[in-house]
Every structure is written in structure tokens, then in C-alpha cells.
Design a protein around this motif. Structure first.
Motif, PDB file in Angstrom:
ATOM      1  N   ILE A  41       0.837  -1.207   0.000  1.00 52.56           N
ATOM      2  CA  ILE A  41       0.000   0.000   0.000  1.00 52.56           C
ATOM      3  C   ILE A  41       0.871   1.255   0.000  1.00 52.56           C
ATOM      4  O   ILE A  41       0.575   2.231  -0.707  1.00 52.56           O
ATOM      5  CB  ILE A  41      -0.941  -0.017   1.220  1.00 52.56           C
ATOM      6  CG1 ILE A  41      -1.941  -1.167   1.105  1.00 52.56           C
ATOM      7  CG2 ILE A  41      -1.692   1.297   1.340  1.00 52.56           C
ATOM      8  CD1 ILE A  41      -2.836  -1.314   2.319  1.00 52.56           C
ATOM      9  N   LYS A  42       1.942   1.230   0.771  1.00 46.43           N
ATOM     10  CA  LYS A  42       2.824   2.396   0.813  1.00 46.43           C
ATOM     11  C   LYS A  42       3.444   2.661  -0.550  1.00 46.43           C
ATOM     12  O   LYS A  42       3.516   3.822  -1.003  1.00 46.43           O
ATOM     13  CB  LYS A  42       3.918   2.175   1.862  1.00 46.43           C
ATOM     14  CG  LYS A  42       4.858   3.365   2.004  1.00 46.43           C
ATOM     15  CD  LYS A  42       5.890   3.129   3.086  1.00 46.43           C
ATOM     16  CE  LYS A  42       6.827   4.351   3.197  1.00 46.43           C
ATOM     17  NZ  LYS A  42       7.832   4.165   4.267  1.00 46.43           N
ATOM     18  N   GLN A  46       2.923   5.935  -2.887  1.00 41.30           N
ATOM     19  CA  GLN A  46       4.093   6.716  -3.271  1.00 41.30           C
ATOM     20  C   GLN A  46       4.174   6.907  -4.782  1.00 41.30           C
ATOM     21  O   GLN A  46       4.764   7.889  -5.252  1.00 41.30           O
ATOM     22  CB  GLN A  46       5.363   6.031  -2.759  1.00 41.30           C
ATOM     23  CG  GLN A  46       5.548   6.082  -1.250  1.00 41.30           C
ATOM     24  CD  GLN A  46       5.861   7.484  -0.756  1.00 41.30           C
ATOM     25  OE1 GLN A  46       6.250   8.356  -1.511  1.00 41.30           O
ATOM     26  NE2 GLN A  46       5.672   7.708   0.537  1.00 41.30           N
ATOM     27  N   LYS A  47       3.583   5.995  -5.540  1.00 35.09           N
ATOM     28  CA  LYS A  47       3.603   6.137  -7.000  1.00 35.09           C
ATOM     29  C   LYS A  47       2.881   7.402  -7.447  1.00 35.09           C
ATOM     30  O   LYS A  47       3.263   8.017  -8.454  1.00 35.09           O
ATOM     31  CB  LYS A  47       2.956   4.914  -7.658  1.00 35.09           C
ATOM     32  CG  LYS A  47       3.794   3.651  -7.612  1.00 35.09           C
ATOM     33  CD  LYS A  47       3.062   2.517  -8.306  1.00 35.09           C
ATOM     34  CE  LYS A  47       3.882   1.233  -8.280  1.00 35.09           C
ATOM     35  NZ  LYS A  47       3.173   0.089  -8.941  1.00 35.09           N
ATOM     36  N   LEU A 158       1.044  10.848 -18.013  1.00 34.48           N
ATOM     37  CA  LEU A 158       1.083   9.396 -17.823  1.00 34.48           C
ATOM     38  C   LEU A 158      -0.107   8.919 -16.989  1.00 34.48           C
ATOM     39  O   LEU A 158      -0.664   7.843 -17.250  1.00 34.48           O
ATOM     40  CB  LEU A 158       2.389   9.002 -17.140  1.00 34.48           C
ATOM     41  CG  LEU A 158       3.669   9.152 -17.978  1.00 34.48           C
ATOM     42  CD1 LEU A 158       4.895   8.799 -17.148  1.00 34.48           C
ATOM     43  CD2 LEU A 158       3.599   8.266 -19.225  1.00 34.48           C
ATOM     44  N   LEU A 159      -0.488   9.717 -15.996  1.00 33.10           N
ATOM     45  CA  LEU A 159      -1.632   9.352 -15.161  1.00 33.10           C
ATOM     46  C   LEU A 159      -2.914   9.291 -15.972  1.00 33.10           C
ATOM     47  O   LEU A 159      -3.691   8.329 -15.863  1.00 33.10           O
ATOM     48  CB  LEU A 159      -1.773  10.363 -14.024  1.00 33.10           C
ATOM     49  CG  LEU A 159      -3.014  10.230 -13.133  1.00 33.10           C
ATOM     50  CD1 LEU A 159      -2.967   8.936 -12.342  1.00 33.10           C
ATOM     51  CD2 LEU A 159      -3.123  11.423 -12.176  1.00 33.10           C
ATOM     52  N   HIS A 257      -9.445   2.999  -7.408  1.00 30.99           N
ATOM     53  CA  HIS A 257      -8.271   2.121  -7.455  1.00 30.99           C
ATOM     54  C   HIS A 257      -7.737   1.835  -6.047  1.00 30.99           C
ATOM     55  O   HIS A 257      -7.539   0.675  -5.670  1.00 30.99           O
ATOM     56  CB  HIS A 257      -7.195   2.778  -8.320  1.00 30.99           C
ATOM     57  CG  HIS A 257      -5.874   2.087  -8.281  1.00 30.99           C
ATOM     58  ND1 HIS A 257      -5.655   0.846  -8.855  1.00 30.99           N
ATOM     59  CD2 HIS A 257      -4.672   2.449  -7.720  1.00 30.99           C
ATOM     60  CE1 HIS A 257      -4.397   0.472  -8.665  1.00 30.99           C
ATOM     61  NE2 HIS A 257      -3.792   1.419  -7.974  1.00 30.99           N
ATOM     62  N   TYR A 258      -7.544   2.884  -5.269  1.00 33.60           N
ATOM     63  CA  TYR A 258      -7.005   2.708  -3.918  1.00 33.60           C
ATOM     64  C   TYR A 258      -8.037   2.105  -2.971  1.00 33.60           C
ATOM     65  O   TYR A 258      -7.671   1.348  -2.062  1.00 33.60           O
ATOM     66  CB  TYR A 258      -6.520   4.049  -3.375  1.00 33.60           C
ATOM     67  CG  TYR A 258      -5.224   4.511  -3.989  1.00 33.60           C
ATOM     68  CD1 TYR A 258      -4.059   3.761  -3.854  1.00 33.60           C
ATOM     69  CD2 TYR A 258      -5.155   5.696  -4.718  1.00 33.60           C
ATOM     70  CE1 TYR A 258      -2.872   4.177  -4.423  1.00 33.60           C
ATOM     71  CE2 TYR A 258      -3.970   6.118  -5.281  1.00 33.60           C
ATOM     72  CZ  TYR A 258      -2.827   5.358  -5.133  1.00 33.60           C
ATOM     73  OH  TYR A 258      -1.651   5.763  -5.698  1.00 33.60           O
ATOM     74  N   THR A 259      -9.306   2.429  -3.181  1.00 35.02           N
ATOM     75  CA  THR A 259     -10.338   1.847  -2.320  1.00 35.02           C
ATOM     76  C   THR A 259     -10.402   0.336  -2.496  1.00 35.02           C
ATOM     77  O   THR A 259     -10.576  -0.414  -1.528  1.00 35.02           O
ATOM     78  CB  THR A 259     -11.700   2.483  -2.623  1.00 35.02           C
ATOM     79  OG1 THR A 259     -11.631   3.894  -2.394  1.00 35.02           O
ATOM     80  CG2 THR A 259     -12.779   1.899  -1.731  1.00 35.02           C
TER      81      THR A 259
END
Length: 370
Positions: A41-42, A46-47, A158-159, A257-259
């Protein structure tokens, strides 16, 4: 009355110790899993740290990493203790360590539960961080020649290409920021000067978006300028022709995405918590059974094990009394202090108090004949 009282024979105690020894080694592996999930997760956060605000949102992965390391150490020690509990003589070396070990394991198990719950409660903070971070990154998109910001254009492009998104909440967010640097504007052009003068802050705003917002599945070449001008393009309606650009905002895409990662991690950690709770219960039974066995003196006899020696109400009442009596050992003995336990009814009944008696004795001493 003991809570969860169970009677164990010698064979059952030995079998319980062997099973707990194996489960503790499995718990070492689960500790490595928790550590790996926190590290994963870290790294994922960080990405995209360049499009997130400086809010402290890394406390969840840091907590999982620390919990995983503690889990490996505690369960390694628990495996050694349970292995020695097969022999009653070896248990005497761990007798004084067992209760502190169980208390530490209980606190660690509670931290695992808290880590699982934090994975589900991090969404709102993550959303706020993404909203502020993306807004700032879009504002500095044009500063390709400014130290410390020259990489933001590449990061945002890129994102938007990788996650197939555009802007913060949508592609219209680019209409409110100047994303073209002044070094690429023709300052001699009247059209450019009029556009700069028409804005209060002197920004060059336009109804256009960067190339990374273009939908790669669009059947026509990408239209990224004059998006709201239907007459500027052939057979184009900006209200209905949504295949031209990515319509979803990057904040929502990144949040989903993170959820998804956090919910999957929370479920895994919650299952590990249930497993650790099972191991903790077994160790508690083993500890109480071995202690009662030593009290009996016969290593081959049956012994009782329990979770709590008394009921929950009795345990709570006993702990409350201990807390209340913590400071009483510093009080002076009531029998030695003459000013304590003097009934107030003496004054109401006309009886002299201790201080009055002392004064009367002094007066009598003064009037005695020499």
C-alpha cells in the motif's frame, strides 16, 4: 465462576501445545503477510504522491508494517513457549512470562483489528488528498521550466493515459487553469493578448485539454481545442460526442483504485485477526491448565483451564476495587491520628471535642497553686 472452563487430560494438554506450536508458526507467516500488505500500500501511494497533498495518509501502511514486524516476533516467541509446554518441567521456566506474553499478544491482536478497520475508514482522507493534490498539479502543469515542477506535466500525462481519465472531476477542469506556458504563446498576436486581458488574473484560458485526455478508442482524430465550438469542427457536437475524450475524472478513478486495494487488504487483515484471536484463546487455555497442574503437583493428572478465572462482573469489580485502593497505602493509620473519626454529633450534644479538651487542660494548669 470461571468463564469458559474446560478440563484437560495430559494427552489433551500435550496435543493442545503441539497444535498451538504449529499455529504460532503459521502466525509468523501471517505477520509477514501483514508486513507485505502494508509495504505494498505504501508503494502504491508513493507512485502517485505527486498528485496528492501533503496530508498524512501513510499512517495506515506504516501501522500495518509495524504490526507485521511485531507479529513475527511475538508469534516466534509463542511457538517456543508452546513447544516447551509439552514438558511440565520446562514450563516452569516460562511460568512468569506467560501472563505478560498473553497481555502483549492481546494488545497486538487489538492492533490488527484496528488496522483492518482503518483500511475501511481511509477513503474520505484519501479523497481529500487527491482533490487538493490534483488541483495543485494541474495548476503547475505548464511550469516545465521551473525547478521542482518540471516533472508534473509528464506525471499528469502518464496518469491520464494509464487510468484513462481527464482532469480532477472531469475534462472541463482544464478550462479553469492555464495549462499552456507563456513561452509557447505568441505575445504579438492580438488574439492571445485579448484572451490574457479578458482574464482578471491575466491567465490564458481556453476550452482545450492536453493530448493525454484523448480517448484512444475514439473513431475520429482527437479534438482537444475549441471543444465547446461546434462550428470549428466538421460533424461535431460537444454535448453528445463524448467518445472524443475521457469523461471520468482522475480523482474518482484513483479513489476507486485505492479503495479496492484497501478493502481487499482490510478483508485479509480481518481474517488474520480472527485467526490470531483463535491462537490467543488456545494459549490462554494452555497457560491456565499448566498453572493449575503445577498447583496439583501431579503432572499426569487432569487440570482445568479457562479464559477468565471469575465472571466478567466479578473481574470488573475486583479491578475496580484495586484501582480504588491504590492510594490507601499512603494514608496515616486512623488509630494514630487523634483528629480522625471524631464524631460531629459531639458538638450537637454539647460534648467537648478533642481541641476543646486540650484548651481546658492548659487553663487548669495555669490556675494550679505553686
Amino acid at each position: 465462576m470461571a468463564v469458559g472452563k474446560v478440563t484437560f487430560t495430559r494427552e489433551e494438554r500435550d496435543q493442545l501445545a503441539k497444535v498451538l506450536w504449529m499455529l504460532n508458526w503459521i502466525s509468523v507467516v501471517t505477520g509477514v503477510i501483514i508486513f507485505s500488505l502494508g509495504l505494498f500500500i505504501k508503494v502504491e501511494i508513493q507512485k502517485q504522491r505527486d498528485v496528492m497533498s501533503d496530508q498524512d495518509i501513510l499512517y495506515v501502511p506504516h501501522m500495518l508494517i509495524a504490526t507485521g514486524l511485531v507479529a513475527c516476533c511475538i508469534n516466534f516467541l509463542g511457538g517456543k513457549i508452546c513447544y516447551d509446554c509439552v514438558d511440565g518441567a520446562k514450563f516452569t521456566r516460562w511460568k512468569l512470562v506467560m501472563l505478560p506474553y498473553i497481555v502483549c499478544t492481546f494488545c497486538f491482536t487489538f492492533c490488527v483489528l484496528v488496522g483492518a478497520l482503518l483500511c475501511y475508514s481511509m477513503r474520505s482522507q484519501l479523497e481529500d488528498s487527491l482533490q487538493l493534490g490534483l488541483r495543485g498539479a494541474m495548476r503547475y502543469y505548464k511550469d516545465t521550466d521551473t525547478p521542482g515542477r518540471c516533472y508534473l506535466k509528464r506525471t499528469l500525462d502518464l496518469l491520464q493515459i494509464q487510468f484513462e481519465c481527464c482532469g480532477n472531476a472531469g475534462y472541463k477542469d482544464w478550462f479553469a487553469v492555464q495549462w499552456v506556458s507563456n513561452r509557447y504563446l505568441d505575445m504579438t498576436s492580438p488574439r492571445v493578448l485579448d484572451r490574457l486581458r479578458s482574464n482578471v488574473e491575466g491567465k490564458y484560458l481556453m476550452d482545450g485539454v492536453p493530448f493525454s485526455c484523448c480517448n484512444t478508442f475514439s473513431p475520429r482524430p482527437c479534438i482537444q481545442h475549441q471543444l465547446t465550438n461546434n462550428s470549428a469542427h466538421f460533424s461535431y457536437r460537444h454535448q453528445t460526442d463524448r467518445l472524443n475524450l475521457w469523461t471520468r475524472g482522475c480523482r474518482q478513478v484513483l479513489l476507486e483504485h485505492y479503495t479496492g486495494i484497501l478493502q481487499s487488504t482490510g478483508l485479509i487483515v480481518l481474517l488474520i485477526w480472527l485467526f490470531e484471536l483463535l491462537v490467543l484463546t488456545g494459549v490462554r487455555y494452555l497457560q491456565t491448565a499448566m498453572e493449575n497442574l503445577l498447583l496439583l503437583g501431579d503432572l499426569d493428572s487432569e487440570s482445568d483451564g479457562w479464559i477468565l478465572e471469575n465472571s466478567l462482573a466479578e473481574t470488573a469489580r475486583w479491578n475496580l476495587n484495586v484501582i480504588k485502593n491504590l492510594g490507601k497505602c499512603y494514608n496515616v493509620d486512623d488509630d494514630e491520628d487523634p483528629n480522625i473519626n471524631v464524631p460531629r454529633s459531639q458538638e450537637s450534644q454539647g460534648e467537648p471535642t478533642t481541641s476543646e479538651v486540650t484548651l481546658r487542660r492548659k487553663d487548669q494548669t495555669r490556675h494550679l497553686p505553686l
